[in-house]
Motif scaffolding. Structure first.
Motif, mmCIF file in Angstrom:
data_model
loop_
_atom_site.group_PDB
_atom_site.id
_atom_site.type_symbol
_atom_site.label_atom_id
_atom_site.label_comp_id
_atom_site.label_asym_id
_atom_site.label_seq_id
_atom_site.Cartn_x
_atom_site.Cartn_y
_atom_site.Cartn_z
ATOM 1 N N ASP A 29 0.819 -1.215 0.000
ATOM 2 C CA ASP A 29 0.000 0.000 0.000
ATOM 3 C C ASP A 29 0.849 1.259 0.000
ATOM 4 N N GLY A 30 2.080 1.166 0.508
ATOM 5 C CA GLY A 30 2.982 2.296 0.519
ATOM 6 C C GLY A 30 2.600 3.356 1.528
ATOM 7 N N LEU A 31 3.244 4.497 1.407
ATOM 8 C CA LEU A 31 3.017 5.630 2.310
ATOM 9 C C LEU A 31 3.040 6.925 1.514
ATOM 10 N N ALA A 32 2.255 7.879 1.983
ATOM 11 C CA ALA A 32 2.259 9.212 1.384
ATOM 12 C C ALA A 32 3.570 9.913 1.746
ATOM 13 N N ALA A 33 4.008 10.786 0.872
ATOM 14 C CA ALA A 33 5.264 11.510 1.091
ATOM 15 C C ALA A 33 5.254 12.246 2.423
ATOM 16 N N GLY A 34 4.142 12.867 2.764
ATOM 17 C CA GLY A 34 4.054 13.586 4.034
ATOM 18 C C GLY A 34 4.218 12.678 5.231
ATOM 19 N N GLU A 35 3.679 11.479 5.139
ATOM 20 C CA GLU A 35 3.807 10.507 6.232
ATOM 21 C C GLU A 35 5.244 10.016 6.355
ATOM 22 N N ILE A 36 5.897 9.817 5.226
ATOM 23 C CA ILE A 36 7.314 9.417 5.259
ATOM 24 C C ILE A 36 8.133 10.515 5.932
ATOM 25 N N ALA A 37 7.902 11.757 5.531
ATOM 26 C CA ALA A 37 8.633 12.885 6.116
ATOM 27 C C ALA A 37 8.391 12.964 7.616
ATOM 28 N N ARG A 38 7.148 12.767 8.038
ATOM 29 C CA ARG A 38 6.819 12.830 9.457
ATOM 30 C C ARG A 38 7.524 11.725 10.234
ATOM 31 N N ARG A 39 7.449 10.503 9.722
ATOM 32 C CA ARG A 39 8.051 9.364 10.428
ATOM 33 C C ARG A 39 9.570 9.444 10.496
ATOM 34 N N LEU A 40 10.162 10.009 9.456
ATOM 35 C CA LEU A 40 11.625 10.099 9.423
ATOM 36 C C LEU A 40 12.141 11.443 9.942
ATOM 37 N N GLU A 65 -2.537 9.841 -5.559
ATOM 38 C CA GLU A 65 -3.869 9.558 -5.019
ATOM 39 C C GLU A 65 -4.414 10.872 -4.492
ATOM 40 N N GLY A 66 -5.310 11.482 -5.256
ATOM 41 C CA GLY A 66 -5.816 12.796 -4.870
ATOM 42 C C GLY A 66 -4.687 13.798 -4.859
ATOM 43 N N ARG A 67 -4.505 14.431 -3.709
ATOM 44 C CA ARG A 67 -3.436 15.432 -3.581
ATOM 45 C C ARG A 67 -2.139 14.833 -3.068
ATOM 46 N N SER A 68 -2.151 13.553 -2.745
ATOM 47 C CA SER A 68 -0.968 12.899 -2.171
ATOM 48 C C SER A 68 -0.200 12.104 -3.220
ATOM 49 N N ILE A 69 1.086 11.992 -2.999
ATOM 50 C CA ILE A 69 1.921 11.081 -3.778
ATOM 51 C C ILE A 69 2.270 9.932 -2.853
ATOM 52 N N ILE A 70 1.911 8.730 -3.278
ATOM 53 C CA ILE A 70 2.131 7.525 -2.491
ATOM 54 C C ILE A 70 3.352 6.813 -3.058
ATOM 55 N N TYR A 71 4.273 6.474 -2.181
ATOM 56 C CA TYR A 71 5.491 5.771 -2.574
ATOM 57 C C TYR A 71 5.427 4.330 -2.089
ATOM 58 N N THR A 72 5.906 3.417 -2.918
ATOM 59 C CA THR A 72 5.949 2.004 -2.560
ATOM 60 C C THR A 72 7.310 1.426 -2.920
ATOM 61 N N ALA A 73 7.721 0.453 -2.133
ATOM 62 C CA ALA A 73 8.956 -0.268 -2.440
ATOM 63 C C ALA A 73 8.704 -1.163 -3.639
ATOM 64 N N GLN A 74 9.696 -1.326 -4.465
ATOM 65 C CA GLN A 74 9.625 -2.233 -5.607
ATOM 66 C C GLN A 74 10.288 -3.545 -5.173
ATOM 67 N N TYR A 75 9.463 -4.475 -4.703
ATOM 68 C CA TYR A 75 9.972 -5.721 -4.140
ATOM 69 C C TYR A 75 10.694 -6.576 -5.174
ATOM 70 N N ALA A 76 10.255 -6.520 -6.421
ATOM 71 C CA ALA A 76 10.925 -7.310 -7.458
ATOM 72 C C ALA A 76 12.359 -6.819 -7.650
#
Length: 115
Positions: A29-40, A65-76
């Motif tokens: 599902d990944g995380l929104a850029a803002g959430e990544i910034a907050r957590r890190l 997704e809407g106003r957010s950019i969602i980032y996901t790891a590329q597991y492959a």
């Protein structure tokens, strides 16, 4: 080999490695850029630069997704990097490869504790 070098280079920075680890843990599902910034606790421009390097190395992807950019790891891509390292570094030597394979199976199994 060039893909492995680009991936390892991208991960050879504390901020980028932290972001990648967070995205791997977040799952598909990944995380929104803002959430990544907050957590890190990262500044937006620093995080943006780090995510850009990871994306150029093929280790992460993004979607809007809407106003957010969602980032996901590329597991492959992560799996391909690990496979390259085992294949290239172990050269089929069971004494080296078997413990690495066992560790990967232990760490990557559903519900496994972090290594």
């Amino acid at each position: 080999m060039q893909i492995a070098v680009a991936s390892l280079s991208a991960l050879a920075h504390e901020g980028r490695l932290s972001a990648f680890r967070l995205l791997v843990e977040a799952g598909p599902d990944g995380l929104a850029a803002g959430e990544i910034a907050r957590r890190l606790d990262s500044l937006p421009n620093t995080l943006s630069a780090n995510l850009n390097v990871l994306a150029q190395a093929g280790l992460i992807a993004s979607r809007r997704e809407g106003r957010s950019i969602i980032y996901t790891a590329q597991y492959a891509q992560m799996g391909a990097l690990l496979a390259f390292l085992v294949r290239d570094c172990c050269r089929g030597n069971a004494q080296i490869c078997a413990p690495i394979a066992d560790l990967a199976a232990l760490c990557c199994a559903p519900g496994a504790a972090r290594c």
